[in-house]
Design an enzyme around this catalytic site. Sequence first.
Site, PDB file in Angstrom:
ATOM      1  N   ARG A 105      47.739  47.840  31.692  1.00 18.05           N
ATOM      2  CA  ARG A 105      48.751  47.966  32.750  1.00 18.05           C
ATOM      3  C   ARG A 105      49.853  48.979  32.452  1.00 18.05           C
ATOM      4  NH1 ARG A 105      46.632  43.058  32.563  1.00 18.05           N
ATOM      5  NH2 ARG A 105      46.062  42.132  34.544  1.00 18.05           N
ATOM      6  N   HIS A 130      44.049  49.700  34.668  1.00 18.20           N
ATOM      7  CA  HIS A 130      42.737  50.300  34.363  1.00 18.20           C
ATOM      8  C   HIS A 130      42.434  51.578  35.143  1.00 18.20           C
ATOM      9  CE1 HIS A 130      42.012  47.028  31.782  1.00 18.20           C
ATOM     10  NE2 HIS A 130      41.383  46.211  32.584  1.00 18.20           N
ATOM     11  N   HIS A 204      34.957  48.156  28.666  1.00 23.43           N
ATOM     12  CA  HIS A 204      35.277  46.831  29.203  1.00 23.43           C
ATOM     13  C   HIS A 204      34.056  45.911  29.307  1.00 23.43           C
ATOM     14  CE1 HIS A 204      37.526  43.900  31.586  1.00 23.43           C
ATOM     15  NE2 HIS A 204      38.612  44.621  31.441  1.00 23.43           N
ATOM     16  N   ASP A 274      44.880  36.837  27.301  1.00 23.90           N
ATOM     17  CA  ASP A 274      44.783  38.127  27.998  1.00 23.90           C
ATOM     18  C   ASP A 274      45.920  38.979  27.438  1.00 23.90           C
ATOM     19  OD1 ASP A 274      44.214  40.199  29.635  1.00 23.90           O
ATOM     20  OD2 ASP A 274      44.585  39.167  31.527  1.00 23.90           O
ATOM     21  N   GLU A 340      38.799  44.850  24.017  1.00 24.51           N
ATOM     22  CA  GLU A 340      39.014  46.241  24.427  1.00 24.51           C
ATOM     23  C   GLU A 340      39.899  46.943  23.403  1.00 24.51           C
ATOM     24  OE1 GLU A 340      40.705  45.773  28.499  1.00 24.51           O
ATOM     25  OE2 GLU A 340      39.911  43.769  28.253  1.00 24.51           O
TER      26      GLU A 340
HETATM   27  C1  GLA Z   1      41.716  43.249  31.601  1.00 24.43           C
HETATM   28  C2  GLA Z   1      43.039  42.710  31.908  1.00 24.43           C
HETATM   29  C3  GLA Z   1      42.893  41.448  32.644  1.00 24.43           C
HETATM   30  C4  GLA Z   1      42.027  41.626  33.853  1.00 24.43           C
HETATM   31  C5  GLA Z   1      40.712  42.195  33.438  1.00 24.43           C
HETATM   32  C6  GLA Z   1      39.835  42.531  34.617  1.00 24.43           C
HETATM   33  O1  GLA Z   1      41.205  43.017  30.426  1.00 24.43           O
HETATM   34  O2  GLA Z   1      43.848  42.543  30.774  1.00 24.43           O
HETATM   35  O3  GLA Z   1      44.151  40.953  33.020  1.00 24.43           O
HETATM   36  O4  GLA Z   1      42.661  42.472  34.754  1.00 24.43           O
HETATM   37  O5  GLA Z   1      40.871  43.336  32.711  1.00 24.43           O
HETATM   38  O6  GLA Z   1      39.677  41.471  35.494  1.00 24.43           O
END
Ligand code: GLA
Length: 378
Positions: A105, A130, A204, A274, A340
Amino acid sequence: MKRLIVLLLVFAGLCSCSQVTKKNVFIEKESFGTTADEKKVDRYTLSNLLGMKVVIITYGGIITHLYVPNATGGLNDVVLGYDSLSDYEKGSSYFGALIGRYGNRIANGKFKLDGVEYTLVQNNGKNHLHGGTKGFDKVVWDASSSIENDKAVLKLNYLSKDMEEGYPGNLKVEVVYALTKDNKLEVEYKATTDKKTVLNLTQHAYFNLSGAKDILNHELMLNAPSYLPVDENLIPTGEIASVAGTAFDFTSSKAIGRDVLKEDIQLERGLGYDHCWVLDDSNKGLRSAAILKEINSGIQMEVFTDQPAIQFYSGNFLDGTNPMKQSDSLYNYRSGLCLETQHFPNSPNESSFPSTELSPGEVYSTKTQFKFILLNRF
Ligand code: GLA
């Protein structure tokens, strides 16, 4: 005399055969259809003699299948994916895709470079996520393949034009996937620009080593003593927090399900894990960042990277609406997890984070590898 000639021919044949070096890796190419806007998409299969097979399409550089040996002598496809190109075009979960220009982000979809403010596509509430609505996961890459030093190599190229999704500079990107003869998938990213820009490329893939309905029994180790806490919009607050004594401590291997339901404001905000873990930099360069293992399949995946961080996402937005490949089922909540490798999220707006700027004349160059082995279970 006749017999002698036959013998000589057989001998000559044997000699020439022994000069042919044994092939350890293979590449196949086929069509994977056309996109809604009529672009041709190809599918490449890289394989080796141990049975490992990586299937990649030129749309989004997506890894659609990744077969690795399991403990019972078969192969498990360890990544989530769809059957059809149109599902990938419609999809918003980034299954298996290359991500760019900026993985993760950027707050409010804005940042400044040399005093000039740039506004990016806001595709995640107010944030940019992304690379935008048409990031590198939603474009067709040029491809060429070759076998080099016992590796099956797929080279993907894409030119991201000046101001695409709001980013400055014509950016030439090259991603090279390589499958080795000993079950390693290597990913190398390179890029150059003609105007200063920001960049954070990643992959991803969603992993599920056993094919079980969720990944909560997978054990994870992250070589990361700290992580980046986030605000309600999943933007890092700027603090680099120690994982010690928290649910975020993966410095020793533990089941993902062990602490994911713990009461913790960070787990609440992420709907689970996350977050971006800051990797131990004591040994800079390509180093072990994560080890993921699943006991029933006997499969272990180790992730190596030269990047400063890794986003561990436990599939919290998978909501049972994505069709599962080779099946009539749907992918459930937490049916896959992402690791990632990357720079910190929102770095263009956080001067204390390592820089993600790329200037003309510089070459962006990073590496990540996924190595598969069988666990010794006895
Ligand atoms: C990433 C983000 C998540 C989400 C996924 C896709 O890894 O960190 O919050 O947006 O991608 O769904």
